[in-house]
Motif scaffolding. Structure first.
Motif, PDB file in Angstrom:
ATOM      1  N   GLY A 131       0.639  -1.073  -0.173  1.00  0.00           N
ATOM      2  CA  GLY A 131       0.057  -0.014  -0.078  1.00  0.00           C
ATOM      3  C   GLY A 131       0.939   1.181  -0.066  1.00  0.00           C
ATOM      4  N   TRP A 132       0.166   2.314   0.433  1.00  0.00           N
ATOM      5  CA  TRP A 132       0.773   3.586   0.224  1.00  0.00           C
ATOM      6  C   TRP A 132       1.534   3.889   1.568  1.00  0.00           C
ATOM      7  CZ3 TRP A 132       0.530   6.413  -4.306  1.00  0.00           C
ATOM      8  CH2 TRP A 132      -0.404   6.107  -5.221  1.00  0.00           C
ATOM      9  N   ASN A 133       2.639   4.507   1.247  1.00  0.00           N
ATOM     10  CA  ASN A 133       3.628   4.830   2.575  1.00  0.00           C
ATOM     11  C   ASN A 133       4.221   6.189   2.156  1.00  0.00           C
ATOM     12  OD1 ASN A 133       4.626   4.889   5.065  1.00  0.00           O
ATOM     13  ND2 ASN A 133       5.295   2.952   5.113  1.00  0.00           N
ATOM     14  N   GLN A 134       4.635   6.940   3.420  1.00  0.00           N
ATOM     15  CA  GLN A 134       5.630   8.315   3.070  1.00  0.00           C
ATOM     16  C   GLN A 134       7.080   7.881   2.800  1.00  0.00           C
ATOM     17  OE1 GLN A 134       3.975  10.136   6.564  1.00  0.00           O
ATOM     18  NE2 GLN A 134       3.340  11.915   5.314  1.00  0.00           N
ATOM     19  N   VAL A 135       7.445   8.707   2.092  1.00  0.00           N
ATOM     20  CA  VAL A 135       8.992   8.676   1.932  1.00  0.00           C
ATOM     21  C   VAL A 135       9.613   9.820   2.279  1.00  0.00           C
ATOM     22  CG1 VAL A 135      10.718   7.994   0.124  1.00  0.00           C
ATOM     23  CG2 VAL A 135       8.819   7.010   0.007  1.00  0.00           C
ATOM     24  N   GLN A 136      10.667   9.662   3.245  1.00  0.00           N
ATOM     25  CA  GLN A 136      11.128  10.963   3.520  1.00  0.00           C
ATOM     26  C   GLN A 136      12.591  11.151   2.571  1.00  0.00           C
ATOM     27  OE1 GLN A 136      13.078  10.558   7.356  1.00  0.00           O
ATOM     28  NE2 GLN A 136      14.002  12.653   7.193  1.00  0.00           N
ATOM     29  N   GLN A 137      12.544  12.121   2.100  1.00  0.00           N
ATOM     30  CA  GLN A 137      13.771  12.367   1.076  1.00  0.00           C
ATOM     31  C   GLN A 137      14.971  12.561   1.977  1.00  0.00           C
ATOM     32  OE1 GLN A 137      12.786  15.615  -1.686  1.00  0.00           O
ATOM     33  NE2 GLN A 137      10.726  14.472  -2.069  1.00  0.00           N
ATOM     34  N   TYR A 154       3.546   3.797  -3.720  1.00  0.00           N
ATOM     35  CA  TYR A 154       2.904   2.612  -3.625  1.00  0.00           C
ATOM     36  C   TYR A 154       4.084   1.482  -3.411  1.00  0.00           C
ATOM     37  CZ  TYR A 154      -0.269  -1.076  -4.159  1.00  0.00           C
ATOM     38  OH  TYR A 154      -1.015  -2.226  -4.018  1.00  0.00           O
ATOM     39  N   PHE A 155       4.029   0.767  -2.282  1.00  0.00           N
ATOM     40  CA  PHE A 155       4.971  -0.442  -2.004  1.00  0.00           C
ATOM     41  C   PHE A 155       4.187  -1.602  -2.191  1.00  0.00           C
ATOM     42  CE2 PHE A 155       6.625   3.288   0.054  1.00  0.00           C
ATOM     43  CZ  PHE A 155       8.132   3.201  -0.059  1.00  0.00           C
ATOM     44  N   VAL A 156       4.837  -2.646  -2.336  1.00  0.00           N
ATOM     45  CA  VAL A 156       4.512  -4.217  -2.235  1.00  0.00           C
ATOM     46  C   VAL A 156       5.882  -5.051  -2.198  1.00  0.00           C
ATOM     47  CG1 VAL A 156       3.130  -6.150  -3.392  1.00  0.00           C
ATOM     48  CG2 VAL A 156       2.462  -3.783  -3.867  1.00  0.00           C
ATOM     49  N   PHE A 193       9.600   1.278  -3.804  1.00  0.00           N
ATOM     50  CA  PHE A 193       8.349   1.369  -4.253  1.00  0.00           C
ATOM     51  C   PHE A 193       8.041   1.425  -5.807  1.00  0.00           C
ATOM     52  CE2 PHE A 193      10.240   5.514  -3.677  1.00  0.00           C
ATOM     53  CZ  PHE A 193      10.119   6.166  -4.952  1.00  0.00           C
ATOM     54  N   HIS A 194       6.934   1.190  -6.235  1.00  0.00           N
ATOM     55  CA  HIS A 194       6.679   1.452  -7.460  1.00  0.00           C
ATOM     56  C   HIS A 194       6.251   2.714  -8.159  1.00  0.00           C
ATOM     57  CE1 HIS A 194       6.780  -3.275  -8.361  1.00  0.00           C
ATOM     58  NE2 HIS A 194       6.556  -3.084  -7.085  1.00  0.00           N
ATOM     59  N   PRO A 195       7.040   3.357  -8.703  1.00  0.00           N
ATOM     60  CA  PRO A 195       6.635   4.951  -9.311  1.00  0.00           C
ATOM     61  C   PRO A 195       5.632   4.663 -10.348  1.00  0.00           C
ATOM     62  CG  PRO A 195       8.965   4.253 -10.103  1.00  0.00           C
ATOM     63  CD  PRO A 195       8.725   3.148  -9.249  1.00  0.00           C
TER      64      PRO A 195
END
Length: 214
Positions: A131-137, A154-156, A193-195
């Protein structure tokens, strides 16, 4: 501008969505080619290394077909290279998946199972992380241009990269523990993640890759 962008096809994962997303964001003169031919990968101006599934199968196929060497040659030739999901994991030093396997060693760090550590609740983490999760740059990078910090992607995945040195870390995410969501080194950028499935932020990252001049 006339460029060929090779999407590496080694029989693992649905490359249709990645190819379509890249075609959507491509500049005039950029041609997206999905290929399992090492010579096409080696000759391309840019390379995308995607993947889903088990890392042992990935490493086995790319080694047997010579795609591993073609990807490394593209990196050595200083061409822009983007790894996605298992493509990122395959670029690490080592993965614990499938009883452990050496990977390509482009980046430092290990890939470990999410279920082994415990989350903040004290219970085993649910896998896969989906599912969706935040990415800290982390560390300023051209591929983050126009993308807000802590945007959701979006991650799996059931395995994650840890132990990445600070100078190679490009994005951090948390799911019970902190892990590398993105890594960067010279002309290579790779994401867990899957861009292509990450709406506007993901498409912007693909656009940035297609314009990137490392």
């Amino acid at each position: 501008m006339s460029e060929t962008v090779a999407v590496v096809d080694y029989g693992m994962g649905n490359l249709h969505s990645a190819g379509k997303a890249l075609e959507k964001m491509a500049a005039d003169g950029q041609r997206i080619v999905i290929t399992g031919d090492p010579e096409q990968v080696r000759a391309a101006d840019r390379v995308v290394f995607p993947g889903v599934g088990a890392i042992r199968d990935c490493i086995k196929v790319i080694t047997e077909t010579g795609l591993d060497r073609a990807i490394l040659d593209a990196i050595d030739a200083y061409k822009p290279v983007l790894g996605i999901c298992v493509g990122m994991q395959a670029m690490m030093d080592f993965s614990e998946e499938n009883d452990g396997i050496d990977c390509l060693g482009v980046f430092s760090g290990r890939v470990q199972f999410f279920g082994a550590p415990l989350g903040d609740t004290g219970r085993p983490l649910k896998v896969p992380h989906m599912g969706w999760n935040q990415v800290q740059q982390v560390n300023d990078h051209p591929l983050w241009a126009g993308i807000d910090d802590n945007s959701r992607f979006y991650f799996v995945h059931s395995y994650c990269a840890t132990g990445v040195p600070d100078e190679q870390m490009a994005g951090r995410c948390e799911y019970g523990l902190a892990f590398a969501a993105a890594v960067a080194k010279r002309n290579v950028f790779a994401v867990q993640f899957h861009p292509e499935k990450s709406a506007d932020a993901g498409l912007k990252l693909l656009e940035n890759f297609l314009r990137w001049r490392p």
